[in-house]
Design a protein around this motif. Structure first.
Motif, PDB file in Angstrom:
ATOM      1  N   ALA A   1      -0.885   2.599 -10.349  1.00 25.12           N
ATOM      2  CA  ALA A   1      -1.050   2.790  -7.976  1.00 25.12           C
ATOM      3  C   ALA A   1      -0.622   4.476  -7.931  1.00 25.12           C
ATOM      4  CB  ALA A   1       1.024   1.964  -8.628  1.00 25.12           C
TER       5      ALA A   1
ATOM      6  N   LEU B   1       5.053  10.775  -2.530  1.00 29.62           N
ATOM      7  CA  LEU B   1       5.952   9.918  -2.316  1.00 29.62           C
ATOM      8  C   LEU B   1       7.197  10.151  -1.859  1.00 29.62           C
ATOM      9  CD1 LEU B   1       6.687   6.450  -2.239  1.00 29.62           C
ATOM     10  CD2 LEU B   1       6.939   6.694  -4.395  1.00 29.62           C
TER      11      LEU B   1
ATOM     12  N   ILE C   1       6.893   0.405  -6.128  1.00 29.56           N
ATOM     13  CA  ILE C   1       5.277   0.011  -6.055  1.00 29.56           C
ATOM     14  C   ILE C   1       4.785   0.205  -7.766  1.00 29.56           C
ATOM     15  CG2 ILE C   1       4.315   2.236  -5.402  1.00 29.56           C
ATOM     16  CD1 ILE C   1       5.474   2.729  -2.827  1.00 29.56           C
TER      17      ILE C   1
ATOM     18  N   SER D   1       3.963  -2.522  -8.826  1.00 27.88           N
ATOM     19  CA  SER D   1       2.689  -3.685  -7.936  1.00 27.88           C
ATOM     20  C   SER D   1       1.167  -3.302  -8.328  1.00 27.88           C
ATOM     21  CB  SER D   1       2.917  -3.056  -6.364  1.00 27.88           C
ATOM     22  OG  SER D   1       2.246  -1.512  -6.287  1.00 27.88           O
TER      23      SER D   1
ATOM     24  N   ARG E   1      -2.653   0.737  -6.343  1.00 22.95           N
ATOM     25  CA  ARG E   1      -2.214   1.537  -5.429  1.00 22.95           C
ATOM     26  C   ARG E   1      -2.608   1.914  -3.686  1.00 22.95           C
ATOM     27  NH1 ARG E   1      -2.212   5.529  -2.532  1.00 22.95           N
ATOM     28  NH2 ARG E   1      -3.946   7.992  -2.655  1.00 22.95           N
TER      29      ARG E   1
ATOM     30  N   GLU F   1      -0.836  -0.006  -2.678  1.00 29.29           N
ATOM     31  CA  GLU F   1       0.746  -0.382  -2.123  1.00 29.29           C
ATOM     32  C   GLU F   1       1.794   1.059  -1.610  1.00 29.29           C
ATOM     33  OE1 GLU F   1       4.239  -2.327  -0.929  1.00 29.29           O
ATOM     34  OE2 GLU F   1       1.892  -3.273  -1.403  1.00 29.29           O
ATOM     35  N   LEU F   2       0.591   2.120  -2.037  1.00 29.83           N
ATOM     36  CA  LEU F   2       1.590   3.365  -1.991  1.00 29.83           C
ATOM     37  C   LEU F   2       0.660   3.776  -1.016  1.00 29.83           C
ATOM     38  CD1 LEU F   2       3.089   5.996  -3.164  1.00 29.83           C
ATOM     39  CD2 LEU F   2       0.832   6.653  -4.072  1.00 29.83           C
TER      40      LEU F   2
ATOM     41  N   LYS G   1       0.508   2.453   2.153  1.00 31.78           N
ATOM     42  CA  LYS G   1       1.449   2.299   2.936  1.00 31.78           C
ATOM     43  C   LYS G   1       2.389   3.049   3.429  1.00 31.78           C
ATOM     44  CE  LYS G   1       0.907  -2.694   1.496  1.00 31.78           C
ATOM     45  NZ  LYS G   1       1.417  -4.371   0.482  1.00 31.78           N
ATOM     46  N   TYR G   2       2.593   4.026   2.140  1.00 29.15           N
ATOM     47  CA  TYR G   2       3.561   4.676   2.536  1.00 29.15           C
ATOM     48  C   TYR G   2       3.460   6.659   2.612  1.00 29.15           C
ATOM     49  CZ  TYR G   2       6.621   0.438   1.138  1.00 29.15           C
ATOM     50  OH  TYR G   2       6.999  -0.731   1.285  1.00 29.15           O
TER      51      TYR G   2
END
Length: 340
Positions: free
Chosen positions: A216, A265, A282, A285, A288, A290-291, A293-294
């Protein structure tokens, strides 16, 4: 045969300059005949897959390098824009009078464009030995630009490999956390105007410690190598030094842009935009997206490769080789200014 004779004469010139052990000069013709280090399928670009065959005639040398990566397109060899490996190989070819395919220069890792290093490690090979490394060391730094320095040059065991022998690497990422950026830090620290909570960043950094799948936190690599996404993080420290926040991470290895993504992050967590507990979610999961998104990756100029660690047995000096060179100091024995 003509090419071999010219190579022999070129290496004799190196001996005359004091860079090559004169006692080895008569044996160079036979060494050159066996020094085609490309003959076992090695990449002519000095890829990290290059491994010197210990049974093959040759001598291996270890370099410890420091560089300001601001003006370079990373480590990996390419002519334009220039890279650290390209500039270093140009200096090595002039000092050794060898082709780059014979040097087989290999770095411990491929730092990205704009990333710095204090302890990058590399190795190269020659078909001849040296009596002393101080002249070679001085010649290299004399040819290199001022933003690249060879800090150390040492003889290495045949089985030593700058990349594959490494057991851990240490990276630092610097964040300047103040309303006004220090102009002297602008090339080496990321400026964050948001007040960061370093306490929650330390709490979140603990989730990275251990062995796990970091898929991720890895960008897609531009090369075709398939990397194992499982890495071990030994420590991840968040240290306050006045307005400067230094994130120190040591791991068995890192995926492409992994460190910059982990720092990104932690920055969002430090801004208190998301909680520390988002890290294990994360990680689990393995995605990548997913990360993404933030946060996005932090810029490269805050990152520095500080050291590469090896087993002590891999750093032993081979018998019959010169001592390591750490540079030499000059001294003035007599004042040259006239007295009035």
């Amino acid at each position: 045969m003509r090419r071999g004779r010219f190579e022999f004469l070129g290496l004799m010139n190196v001996a005359a300059a004091g860079l090559l052990a004169p006692s080895l000069a008569p044996r160079l013709s036979s060494s050159i005949a066996s020094s085609n280090l490309d003959g076992n399928g090695r990449s002519p670009l000095g890829d990290s897959n290059d491994v010197l065959n210990p049974s093959q005639a040759g001598y291996k040398w270890r370099l410890v390098l420091a560089y300001d990566g601001t003006n370079y397109a990373g480590w990996q060899y390419q002519l334009s824009p220039p890279t650290i490996q390209c500039v270093l190989e140009n200096a090595l070819t002039r000092v050794t009078k060898l082709d780059r395919k014979d040097l087989c220069l290999v770095g411990s890792g491929r730092t990205d464009r704009g990333v710095h290093a204090w302890g990058q490690v590399a190795h190269f090979t020659t078909p001849f030995n040296y009596d002393s490394l101080e002249d070679v060391h001085a010649a290299l730094n004399g040819l290199l630009p001022s933003d690249i320095r060879v800090r150390e040059i040492s003889p290495a065991l045949p089985e030593f490999h700058a990349r594959f022998s490494a057991i851990s690497k240490v990276y630092h990422y610097k964040i300047y956390n103040d309303a006004i950026m220090d102009p002297f830090q602008r090339h080496f620290a990321y400026h964050c105007v948001y007040k960061l909570n370093s306490t929650v960043m330390r709490e979140a950094a603990k989730y990275f410690i251990g062995k796990c799948d970091f898929s991720a936190f890895a960008n897609v690599s531009h090369n075709d190598r398939v990397q194992d996404p499982v890495k071990q993080i030994f420590r991840f420290d968040v240290i306050d030094v006045g307005p400067l926040l230094r994130l120190e991470v040591e791991g068995s290895g890192f995926l492409y842009r992994q460190v910059r993504n982990m720092v990104a992050l932690l920055l969002q967590i430090g801004k208190e935009a998301i909680p520390p507990e988002i890290v294990p979610m994360i990680l689990e999961s393995r995605d990548r997206k997913e990360l993404a998104k933030y946060t996005l990756s932090t810029p490269p100029h805050g990152l520095c490769l500080v050291s590469v660690n090896y087993n002590e047995s891999h750093l032993l000096l081979p018998p019959g080789r010169p001592a390591s060179s750490f540079g030499r100091h000059h001294s003035v024995t007599k004042c040259k200014l006239p007295f009035y």
